[in-house]
Enzyme design. Structure first.
Site, short mmCIF file in Angstrom:
data_model
loop_
_atom_site.label_atom_id
_atom_site.label_comp_id
_atom_site.label_asym_id
_atom_site.label_seq_id
_atom_site.Cartn_x
_atom_site.Cartn_y
_atom_site.Cartn_z
N SER A 1 99.32 -35.41 -22.27
CA SER A 1 97.88 -35.46 -22.55
C SER A 1 97.06 -35.68 -21.28
O SER A 1 97.58 -36.18 -20.28
CB SER A 1 97.63 -36.59 -23.53
N GLU B 1 92.15 -30.92 -21.49
CA GLU B 1 92.34 -31.10 -22.94
C GLU B 1 91.14 -31.86 -23.51
O GLU B 1 90.54 -31.45 -24.49
CB GLU B 1 93.64 -31.89 -23.15
N HIS B 2 90.81 -33.00 -22.89
CA HIS B 2 89.67 -33.82 -23.31
C HIS B 2 88.67 -33.91 -22.17
O HIS B 2 89.05 -34.25 -21.05
CB HIS B 2 90.11 -35.26 -23.63
N ASP C 1 90.55 -39.09 -31.26
CA ASP C 1 91.98 -39.24 -31.58
C ASP C 1 92.18 -39.61 -33.04
O ASP C 1 93.23 -39.31 -33.62
CB ASP C 1 92.60 -40.36 -30.73
N TYR D 1 106.75 -30.80 -37.78
CA TYR D 1 107.69 -31.67 -37.08
C TYR D 1 106.99 -32.96 -36.67
O TYR D 1 105.91 -32.92 -36.07
CB TYR D 1 108.26 -30.98 -35.84
N HIS E 1 99.41 -43.26 -22.70
CA HIS E 1 100.23 -42.41 -23.56
C HIS E 1 101.62 -42.21 -23.00
O HIS E 1 102.61 -42.18 -23.73
CB HIS E 1 99.59 -41.02 -23.71
N HIS F 1 101.73 12.37 -36.92
CA HIS F 1 100.47 11.66 -37.16
C HIS F 1 99.37 12.65 -37.56
O HIS F 1 98.67 12.45 -38.55
CB HIS F 1 100.04 10.89 -35.90
N ASN G 1 110.15 -33.57 -28.52
CA ASN G 1 110.71 -33.72 -27.17
C ASN G 1 111.20 -32.36 -26.64
O ASN G 1 110.94 -31.32 -27.24
CB ASN G 1 111.84 -34.76 -27.18
N GLN H 1 93.93 -42.84 -21.88
CA GLN H 1 94.72 -41.63 -21.68
C GLN H 1 96.03 -41.95 -21.00
O GLN H 1 97.10 -41.50 -21.39
CB GLN H 1 93.91 -40.64 -20.83
N GLU I 1 98.04 12.61 -27.98
CA GLU I 1 99.13 11.66 -27.71
C GLU I 1 100.50 12.25 -28.02
O GLU I 1 101.51 11.56 -27.95
CB GLU I 1 98.89 10.37 -28.51
N GLN J 1 117.94 -29.48 -34.61
CA GLN J 1 118.55 -29.17 -35.92
C GLN J 1 117.49 -29.09 -37.02
O GLN J 1 117.60 -28.29 -37.95
CB GLN J 1 119.67 -30.18 -36.27
#
Lengths: 429, 429
Positions: free
Chosen positions: B236, B326-327, B360, B129, B261, B419, B213, B258, B414, B190
Site C-alpha cells: 500500500s 494508490e491514495h 479504509d 480469497y 501496514h 465473411h 501472499n 500507511q 481483408e 490450493q
C-alpha cells in the site's frame, strides 16, 4: 466433419463437457526467448529494435523506426476510394456507438454530510499492437484505436512489424482514420518492450492493447504491471442458435465465416430441428468446396466444429451459458426473449438478418470480444478500457465526528493503532 | 529516515526518477511450487486440499472443509456489539456508495434502422480469497463482497486459511454481513485451485478476487484465463500533498497509518513549505516511538518514505501524476482545484479533515485500489468488476441493405471471402 451431439444421447453430458474442455491452442514455449528480448530492449533501446527487426523481419530500420506522416499520406493515396469510403463509414459508426459508452462522473453528499464521488479520466498514453502479414486487419486497427480516441487518450501510438519491408497501406489508412498519432514499424516482443519501457525514439505508454502471436502475448503478460494490458485474445468462435425457420445456406455461410479465420477457430450450431442440422452440415460441405480459404475453414470445422441437436430452444440457454461464446447468433423467431435468458456471451446478434460479420466491420459495436469462455467474466473492448476511475472522498469536521468513532473501532479491531490515531488526532480523542 | 528531495536540487530529476523506479517487493520464486499445487488439486480435489492444509496450516480438514452457518452464528455471537455495529455501519455505507456504480443497459436504433445496445449481467459465481493470520482484515472482506452482492452475483464464495485451526471471528461476521453464502477453511494456492477448477466439495467459480501472499498471487496469475482475476495488489502507499496551513502531527499520523501496514508500504509527503516538511519529519519520529507497530512503520518510513519540497503547489501536479499513488491526500486550502488537475490516483481525499483511514473503513468508497503506479491505467475495485457487458446488434432486411456493401468491401479487402459471402447471401448479391 464437425462432431454431432444430441441432447437425448445417454452420454451427452460427458461428451459436451469434453467438447467444452477441448483446448484449441497449442501453447508455444516462447517465454525464455521473450524474456531475453525484453531485457535487450530495456538495456539497448533503439539499437536492440534495429537488430531484432533485422533478424526477425529482414528489414533495416536504422534511422527510420518511425513511419512519417508523408508515408501515411502516400499509403492512403494508394488505397482505392471504395475501400477508403467503407473504412470511413465503419470508423464513423464505431465512433458513434462508442460515444455512448463514455462514463459519467459522480458526486454527491450523503445524509451525514460526507461528499463522495468518482471521476473518470483517460489513460495518458496507449500503445496499439497491430500484427503484420495476413493477420494485419485494418478493421482491428479501428476497433482498438477508436475507443481510445473516444475516451480522450491524449497519445495513441501504434506499432506494426513490416516483414521484408512490406506493409498493408489499409492499415495505415485505418490508423489515420482511427486517430493514431505515432506509428513505428516494429513488431514482436521487441515492440511490446519498447512501448512498456521506452527507447530513445519511442516514449513509453501506460497501457498496451491489440492482438498478436505467441511472442506478443507472452511479452504482454510479462510487462503487465509496468503497464496495463487488454485481454489475451484466443482463436475466434461463433455459436449459432437456430430454429427450423432458417435457410441452411445462410447458417452455413455464417459458420464458415468464423471457421475461415484460423484452423483453431470454432463454429457451433445448436438447433431444435434435426433436419435443419443435416441440411446445414450438407451446405457447409458444399460451400467449403468453393471457398478460397477452404483449407483453413475445413480444418477448423473438422477439428473444432459442432452441431448440437436439442429438444427445445429452452434447452439452449444452459448450453449457451456454459459455452459463453465470443459471438452468439440467435437465428430464431423471437431472438429478444431468448437473448434475455442467456447470461454469458461477448456479443449477441439478433435475428436471421444479423450475420455476425456485420459486427466485424460496420455494426458499430466492437469486434474485440472475450474468447475461450472468458465471456463468463469479461467484456468486449470499449471506452472504459481506456479510462480509469478515481474515487473521491471529502469529509468536513462535522462529518468526521459522525464517521470517526466507527473507523477507530474497526482500526483497533484490526490491530492498526496508527490508523485509529490518524482519525482520533483530528477529533481530540 | 525517509529520503528528502528538493525540486530545486540540480540532481532532482535523476533522484526522483530513481525513487519512482525503486522496487518495494522482493519477488519470491514460488512458481514451481504453485504449479505443482494447482496440478495436485486439479487431480485429487478435496483429498489434495486436506493434505496440503495439514502440511501448510497444521489443521485437519477431513470432513470439515466447509464452515457451517452454525459456526458463523457462533463467531458472530462472540464479537462485541460495538465492533459489530461499526462493521454493519461500514457495510451499509459501502453498499449505498456502490449501488451508484451499477451500470445502465443501453438500447437504441440509429438513423439507418440498426438496433444497437449493451446489456450488463453479473458474473455467475465469484470466489473471494481472504488471507489468514494478521493480514486477515474484516474490512477487506466487506470491500470485496459488497460490490459483488450489489452487482447481483448469485453465488459468492469465500476461502480463508485457518492456520492451527484459528480464525478471526470478525472475518466470519464480515462475510455474513457482506452477503457471502459459502465459506471454506482453505487458503494458499490450493484454495485458488479449488475455486478455479472445482473439487468434490467446492464448485468452481468464474472469477477470483482478493489479496494474498506470493503463493496466492502466483496461483491467480496461473489460473487467469480459466477464471477472471482482479488486479494483483502490491504494498500500500499514500501521497500527501500539503500546504503550510497544516498541523504537522496530523500529517505525520496519516503517513504512519500507511507505513504501519507493511515494511514495504510507502508514505510520501510533498509540500511547498519546507518548514512544514521539517516539522512533519520531527513529528513522525516522535509518534513512531510510541506506536505498537512502530518497528514495521519505522522500517517502511526509513526504506521507502520520502519528503519532497517544491516551490509551488503547481509543481505537485506532474509529480503526483508520475507517482500515480494508490491514495492521494490533498491537505491544501483548495483541494478541489488541485484534484481536477491530477490525472493519476486510485482515490483522492480532499481537505485537512479527510484522513485516508476514513476511506479504509467507513467512507463508503472501496479500499481495494491500484498500487505500484498502476493508477495510471486501472481503477479501484467496484461493481463493474463483478459484471460484464454483452453487446447487442439487430439488423433487419432494410438495414442490412444499407450496411452490407461496406461490410462486403472490407471483408474482401481483408481477404476474407466467407465473411463477404455471409452478408452477400442474404442480399442475393
Amino acid at each position: 466433419m464437425a462432431i454431432r451431439l444430441d441432447i437425448t444421447d445417454p452420454d451427452f453430458e460427458a461428451r459436451f463437457a469434453a467438447f467444452l474442455a477441448t483446448k484449441r491452442e497449442v501453447s508455444e514455449e516462447v517465454d525464455d526467448a521473450v524474456r531475453a528480448i525484453l531485457a535487450d530492449v530495456r538495456q539497448r533501446g533503439d539499437a536492440a529494435l534495429v537488430d531484432l527487426s533485422r533478424r526477425f523481419d529482414r528489414v533495416e530500420l536504422e534511422g527510420r523506426l518511425r513511419i512519417t506522416a508523408e508515408e501515411v499520406d502516400r499509403a492512403i493515396a494508394a488505397v482505392d476510394s471504395a475501400t477508403l469510403d467503407a473504412l470511413t463509414f465503419a470508423r464513423d459508426r464505431i465512433r458513434a456507438h462508442h460515444e455512448r459508452q463514455k462514463p459519467a462522473d459522480d458526486r454527491y453528499t450523503d445524509a451525514l454530510g460526507v461528499e463522495l464521488g468518482a471521476r473518470w479520466t483517460a489513460v495518458e498514453a496507449v500503445g496499439l499492437y497491430v500484427p503484420g502479414g495476413t493477420a494485419s486487419y485494418p478493421s482491428s486497427v479501428l476497433m482498438n484505436a477508436v475507443p481510445a480516441a473516444v475516451a480522450g487518450v491524449p497519445r495513441i501510438v501504434m506499432v506494426v512489424p513490416t516483414p521484408d519491408d512490406r506493409l498493408n497501406p489499409l492499415v495505415l489508412a485505418a490508423a489515420r482514420l482511427g486517430g493514431v498519432q505515432e506509428i513505428y514499424r516494429v513488431g514482436g516482443a521487441q515492440a511490446v518492450a519498447a512501448l512498456a519501457y521506452g527507447t530513445q525514439t519511442i516514449r513509453p505508454v501506460a497501457k498496451i492493447v491489440g492482438p498478436g502471436n505467441a511472442f506478443v502475448a507472452a511479452a504482454k503478460r510479462r510487462v503487465f504491471g509496468t503497464v496495463g494490458i487488454d485481454m489475451i485474445a484466443g482463436p475466434s468462435e461463433v455459436l449459432v442458435i437456430a430454429d427450423a425457420g432458417n435457410d441452411p445456406d445462410w447458417l452455413a455461410a455464417d459458420l464458415l465465416a468464423q471457421a475461415e479465420h484460423d484452423t483453431a477457430a470454432q463454429a457451433i450450431l445448436i438447433t431444435d430441428a434435426s433436419d435443419l442440422a443435416d441440411a446445414v452440415e450438407a451446405a457447409v460441405t458444399r460451400q467449403l468446396a468453393r471457398l478460397p480459404r477452404g483449407e483453413t475453414a475445413g480444418a477448423s470445422w473438422r477439428d473444432f466444429g459442432a452441431v448440437i441437436v436439442v429438444r427445445s430452444l429452452d434447452e439452449t440457454v444452459a448450453l449457451a451459458d456454459r459455452i459463453a461464446a465470443e459471438h452468439l447468433e440467435l437465428a430464431v423467431a423471437d431472438p429478444e426473449a431468448l437473448a434475455l435468458r442467456i447470461r454469458n456471451a461477448g456479443a449477441v446478434f439478433l435475428g436471421r438478418h444479423t450475420p455476425e460479420v456485420i459486427g466485424d466491420y460496420v455494426g458499430g459495436s466492437n469486434h474485440v470480444l472475450p474468447t475461450a469462455r472468458s465471456a463468463r467474466f469479461s467484456s468486449g473492448l470499449g471506452v472504459l478500457d481506456f479510462m480509469k476511475r478515481t474515487s473521491i472522498l471529502k469529509v468536513g469536521p462535522e462529518a468526521l465526528r459522525a464517521l470517526g468513532p466507527a473507523a477507530i473501532a474497526l482500526a483497533r479491531a484490526e490491530g492498526l493503532d496508527a490508523h485509529a490515531r490518524s482519525v482520533a488526532i483530528r477529533l481530540n480523542l
